[in-house]
Design a protein around this motif. Structure first.
Motif, PDB file in Angstrom:
ATOM      1  N   VAL A  13       0.837  -1.195   0.000  1.00 27.64           N
ATOM      2  CA  VAL A  13       0.000   0.000   0.000  1.00 27.64           C
ATOM      3  C   VAL A  13       0.876   1.251   0.000  1.00 27.64           C
ATOM      4  O   VAL A  13       0.633   2.202  -0.759  1.00 27.64           O
ATOM      5  CB  VAL A  13      -0.953   0.003   1.210  1.00 27.64           C
ATOM      6  CG1 VAL A  13      -1.720   1.321   1.280  1.00 27.64           C
ATOM      7  CG2 VAL A  13      -1.928  -1.171   1.133  1.00 27.64           C
ATOM      8  N   ARG A  14       1.904   1.252   0.827  1.00 25.78           N
ATOM      9  CA  ARG A  14       2.775   2.423   0.899  1.00 25.78           C
ATOM     10  C   ARG A  14       3.459   2.683  -0.444  1.00 25.78           C
ATOM     11  O   ARG A  14       3.537   3.827  -0.905  1.00 25.78           O
ATOM     12  CB  ARG A  14       3.826   2.231   1.997  1.00 25.78           C
ATOM     13  CG  ARG A  14       4.599   3.524   2.308  1.00 25.78           C
ATOM     14  CD  ARG A  14       5.655   3.281   3.374  1.00 25.78           C
ATOM     15  NE  ARG A  14       5.111   2.776   4.622  1.00 25.78           N
ATOM     16  CZ  ARG A  14       4.560   3.541   5.559  1.00 25.78           C
ATOM     17  NH1 ARG A  14       4.452   4.845   5.368  1.00 25.78           N
ATOM     18  NH2 ARG A  14       4.111   2.999   6.684  1.00 25.78           N
ATOM     19  N   HIS A  15       3.941   1.616  -1.092  1.00 26.95           N
ATOM     20  CA  HIS A  15       4.628   1.804  -2.371  1.00 26.95           C
ATOM     21  C   HIS A  15       3.649   2.304  -3.435  1.00 26.95           C
ATOM     22  O   HIS A  15       4.015   3.156  -4.262  1.00 26.95           O
ATOM     23  CB  HIS A  15       5.275   0.501  -2.824  1.00 26.95           C
ATOM     24  CG  HIS A  15       6.178   0.666  -3.993  1.00 26.95           C
ATOM     25  ND1 HIS A  15       7.518   0.956  -3.880  1.00 26.95           N
ATOM     26  CD2 HIS A  15       5.936   0.620  -5.327  1.00 26.95           C
ATOM     27  CE1 HIS A  15       8.064   1.061  -5.073  1.00 26.95           C
ATOM     28  NE2 HIS A  15       7.114   0.869  -5.981  1.00 26.95           N
ATOM     29  N   ALA A  16       2.429   1.790  -3.425  1.00 23.21           N
ATOM     30  CA  ALA A  16       1.436   2.248  -4.399  1.00 23.21           C
ATOM     31  C   ALA A  16       1.132   3.735  -4.208  1.00 23.21           C
ATOM     32  O   ALA A  16       1.031   4.491  -5.188  1.00 23.21           O
ATOM     33  CB  ALA A  16       0.167   1.416  -4.278  1.00 23.21           C
ATOM     34  N   LEU A  17       0.977   4.164  -2.974  1.00 23.35           N
ATOM     35  CA  LEU A  17       0.742   5.580  -2.703  1.00 23.35           C
ATOM     36  C   LEU A  17       1.947   6.422  -3.121  1.00 23.35           C
ATOM     37  O   LEU A  17       1.788   7.508  -3.695  1.00 23.35           O
ATOM     38  CB  LEU A  17       0.434   5.783  -1.224  1.00 23.35           C
ATOM     39  CG  LEU A  17      -0.910   5.233  -0.736  1.00 23.35           C
ATOM     40  CD1 LEU A  17      -0.978   5.261   0.789  1.00 23.35           C
ATOM     41  CD2 LEU A  17      -2.077   6.016  -1.326  1.00 23.35           C
TER      42      LEU A  17
END
Length: 541
Positions: A344-348
């Motif tokens: 999730v963090r990388h996608a954001l």
């Protein structure tokens, strides 16, 4: 314009307004709502060919939309033996014994919906079923659709006798210490090794399975779905049903972009955008950032209790970020499967970088978001990223006491940050609700109910998992109506009851805002309307 449909004596529930409209009737022309008023004035608009329904006080909502669904692949996956009701190994074994008894010699056994929790704290593998499946080629799909169990005979026929290497970083032929396959195949690339040698249904059979699945979805109140795949010939199947007047849902289809797609492949995905028919179109691109927590292929910031879920789906996560940037520059929204906190963090991060490069108004989404820390929450609203979530996954595959496979793998405190629908909504994010069918059941009232009660649907007397994350009745309704329209950039024509909006409507026997959450799934769907046409009508109406 010729009025084609008139609904009278209705309670018109608009989720944007937050309650019932003062009008009691509506008229439809050319697939749009063209009149709202009292029964007398609207009835006068009906010509001799119009369908007129007296709803006798039934509730009309905007058409319910599943924010994450796989109709074609789901119709393919859910044939054969349904194992979703099995809760332990003996129950699975008994179901397999009965199925094997009815098999023709040499025939393949297909099962689906297998919950890894049936194995308790033991390893997930085919060994407990070896005696039952001796000499039988069998494929048992786990509920997450990211993993399969293959029998010894199936592995033999496929020539799978040891580990393999794949472009998908999380794909694996799971083997024991001696290098012998355990039967567990993780992710699509590994599963295909065996699936491609199994007999395949004909195209005609697949078309009819899909049509039947869509028909029962319409009967459950669905008028649309955000389709998160376009594999094989699924788009052609949608096209054929649409052209034959047999497509009962409005479908927004996002093809996959896999590792190694390359610049030409990305350009091809961009060129496909906007193509479609009357009731379906290609819109957006689906990308995987990880697998699932249940089978150890999610991407977590800290490994799970088995030391697994350490890697991204993309061998080079920066390649994923470059793809998101290219699609963003072209105005193409992305939907990223990101279950673990690192994913999730990388996608954001990728969306933030893309927006810094080009200030384009593109509504990107992240799918699933099963566990995230506090510092991630507000980034969704800040970046305008839609949170697409499936609350019934929490209800049906985890437990409040954290004794389930998902929770054990994560441990505390991550298991306490399960499906943070409330926190995301309160932080300003748009939260869209869906089923991820065939992973969980598609009836939208059940999805809405799960978002409110967060209890196992098989036993509503059990404790809820994370009750503080529950949504209100209105918020749950918005999650399958107004929020789904916003995610698709269609809020000016869908997701509410208003003049000029699409006449995609769901008629319910009771008010979903006042029915107790534990009773909502049992409310009768009296009618479903798509573009002004009845796709379902109860015999009682």
């Amino acid at each position: 314009m010729r009025t084609s449909l008139v609904l009278l004596s209705a309670r018109l529930l608009d989720p944007v307004a937050g309650g019932f409209l003062p009008e009691t009737a509506l008229a439809v022309s050319d697939g749009r709502i063209t009149a709202l008023g009292d029964d007398r004035s609207v009835r006068a608009l009906a010509g001799p060919s119009a369908t007129v329904l007296d709803l006798k006080g039934a509730v009309v909502t905007p058409g319910l939309v599943d924010g994450h669904i796989h109709p074609a692949s789901g119709a393919d996956m859910t044939h054969g033996l349904d194992l979703s009701g099995c809760t332990d190994v003996p129950q699975v074994r008994a179901a397999l014994v009965a199925a094997v008894r009815d098999l023709s010699p040499g025939a393949w056994l297909h099962g689906w919906g297998l919950d890894p929790n049936v194995f308790g704290e033991g390893p997930v593998g085919i060994t407990p079923f070896d005696a039952v499946l001796d000499g039988v080629p069998a494929l048992l799909r786990l509920f997450d659709a990211h993993s399969l169990l293959a029998s010894r005979r199936a592995l033999e026929l496929a020539g799978v006798d040891g580990p393999r290497s794949f472009d998908q970083a999380t794909a694996e032929v799971v083997c024991d210490a001696a290098g012998r396959p355990t039967g567990l195949l993780l992710e699509e690339a590994a599963g295909e090794l065996v699936e491609r040698v199994a007999p395949q249904p004909s195209r005609a059979e697949r078309l009819e399975r899909l049509a039947a699945a869509l028909d029962v979805m319409a009967a459950a109140g669905l008028t649309g779905g955000h389709v998160m795949d376009a594999g094989g010939d699924s788009v052609e199947l949608y096209r054929e049903l649409d052209e034959a007047g047999r497509l009962p849902l409005r479908l927004r289809v996002a093809p996959w972009c896999q590792p190694g797609t390359g610049a030409e492949g990305v350009r091809a995905l961009i060129e496909r955008q906007g193509t479609g028919g009357r009731l379906w179109r290609i819109a957006g691109v689906k990308i995987f950032m990880d697998g699932t927590i249940d089978n150890g292929t999610a991407w977590l910031e800290q490994p799970d209790c088995h030391g697994e879920s350490r890697d991204a789906f993309w061998p080079d996560p920066e390649e994923y970020s470059r793809v998101v940037g290219a699609l963003h520059r072209a105005g193409v929204p992305t939907a990223t499967h990101a279950i673990g906190d690192a994913a999730v963090r990388h996608a954001l991060d990728a969306v933030e970088r893309a927006q810094a490069d080009v200030a384009a108004a593109v509504r990107h989404r992240i799918e699933h978001i099963e566990t995230v820390p506090d510092d991630t929450l507000r980034r969704f609203a800040a970046l305008g990223v839609v949170a697409s979530m499936q609350p019934t996954h929490c209800c049906d595959f985890t437990r409040a006491d954290h004794t389930d496979n998902w929770s054990r793998r994560l441990g505390e405190p991550r298991a306490s940050r399960a499906w943070r629908c409330r926190d995301l909504l309160d932080s300003g994010a748009t939260v869209v609700l869906g089923s991820d069918w065939p992973i969980a059941p598609y009836p939208p009232l059940g999805v809405m109910a799960g978002a409110r009660h967060r209890r196992p649907t098989r036993d509503l007397s059990r404790a809820p998992h994370g009750p503080e994350q529950a949504l209100t009745a209105l918020e749950a309704l918005r999650g399958v109506t107004a929020s789904a329209a916003h995610a698709a950039g269609e809020e000016r024509e869908a997701g509410r009851i208003a003049l000029g909006h699409r006449a995609d409507l769901t008629v319910l026997a009771a008010d979903p805002l006042t029915v107790p959450a534990t009773e909502l799934a049992d409310v009768q769907v009296l009618a479903t309307v798509l573009a002004g046409d009845l796709t379902h009508r109860s015999a009682t109406l």
